[in-house]
Design an enzyme around this catalytic site. Structure first.
Site, PDB file in Angstrom:
ATOM      1  CG  LEU A   1      -2.109  -0.887   1.329  1.00 23.21           C
ATOM      2  CD1 LEU A   1      -1.732  -2.348   1.311  1.00 23.21           C
ATOM      3  CD2 LEU A   1      -2.907  -0.568   2.600  1.00 23.21           C
ATOM      4  CB  CYS A   2       0.754   4.054   1.082  1.00 15.69           C
ATOM      5  SG  CYS A   2       1.088   5.774   1.479  1.00 15.69           S
ATOM      6  CB  ILE A   3       5.396   5.212   0.432  1.00 14.11           C
ATOM      7  CG1 ILE A   3       6.744   5.662  -0.147  1.00 14.11           C
ATOM      8  CG2 ILE A   3       5.567   4.590   1.813  1.00 14.11           C
ATOM      9  CD1 ILE A   3       6.640   6.516  -1.382  1.00 14.11           C
TER      10      ILE A   3
ATOM     11  CB  THR B   1      -4.213   0.095  -3.522  1.00 14.44           C
ATOM     12  OG1 THR B   1      -5.301   0.999  -3.790  1.00 14.44           O
ATOM     13  CG2 THR B   1      -3.977   0.060  -2.017  1.00 14.44           C
TER      14      THR B   1
END
Length: 217
Positions: free
Chosen positions: A134-136, A189
């Site tokens: 997720l994310c970074i 995502t």
């Protein structure tokens, strides 16, 4: 019941795991009828940040101890994680990934990955077990899966360029969607790389968890 290993990089968006992402991940694992175990490296945080004003405090904190705040004490040292005992792996984001799991926050595309984190990521990849980042957290993936891995962090040009410099393929993606690299059984995502609130973040995270668990069948 499927078992998911969840890796936490501390507690708090600026120096550890993004708490909303972590909690939404755990929630959707449970809502999909699976079980989870949280893990974190037993190491000193690279930085400790006052989340009220964004300033470094100079304190020393332990990543495992901080992750226990999110996991309600149900967290184990990363050294105890055996990929053979789990069906899938998920990493929430937060700057702890870019500071504690690797040094992307400081060195960008020239980053190095924490040895324990790299070994675990590769263990799931080599066992052909599904994973969600997720994310970074997708900045780790060129090091784990090698050249050509398809990932997303949303539409952040700087991070996307760094991923591609490391050998990955970045795919732009809205906050409420996912990017799947089916050949590698990998899902990413944007989450709070794009999310402006919990509702935004929840949409993509729910899809990621569902896809990862589907791949684990």
């Amino acid at each position: 019941m499927k078992k998911v290993a969840v890796l936490l990089s501390g507690s708090g968006v600026f120096d550890g795991a993004e708490i909303n992402e972590a909690v939404l991940t755990l929630l959707h694992i449970s809502k999909n009828g699976a079980d989870y175990q949280c893990f974190a490296p037993d190491m000193e945080q690279i930085q400790v940040v006052n989340h009220l004003n964004g300033e470094q405090t100079g304190e020393k904190r332990n990543v495992l101890a901080e992750a226990a705040r999110i996991a309600r004490s149900e967290v184990k040292p990363l050294s105890e994680l055996d990929a053979a005992e789990f069906d899938a792996l998920i990493l929430p984001g937060g700057f702890g990934v870019a500071k504690n799991f690797c040094d992307f926050a400081e060195n960008g595309a020239d980053m190095r990955v924490n040895g324990e984190v790299l070994a675990i990521g590769k263990a799931f990849a080599e066992a052909n077990k599904p994973a969600g980042y997720l994310c970074i957290a997708p900045v780790l993936l060129p090091h784990i899966y090698g050249e050509g891995v398809r990932v997303t962090v949303g539409n952040d040009k700087e991070v996307a360029n760094a991923i591609e410099k490391m050998g990955g393929i970045h795919v732009e993606c809205p906050v409420d969607d996912i990017v799947a690299d089916d050949s590698r059984r990998l899902v990413t995502t944007p989450a709070y790389m794009l999310a402006e609130n919990l509702v935004d973040a929840e949409k993509g995270i729910s899809k990621l968890v569902e896809k990862v668990l589907y791949m684990a069948t």
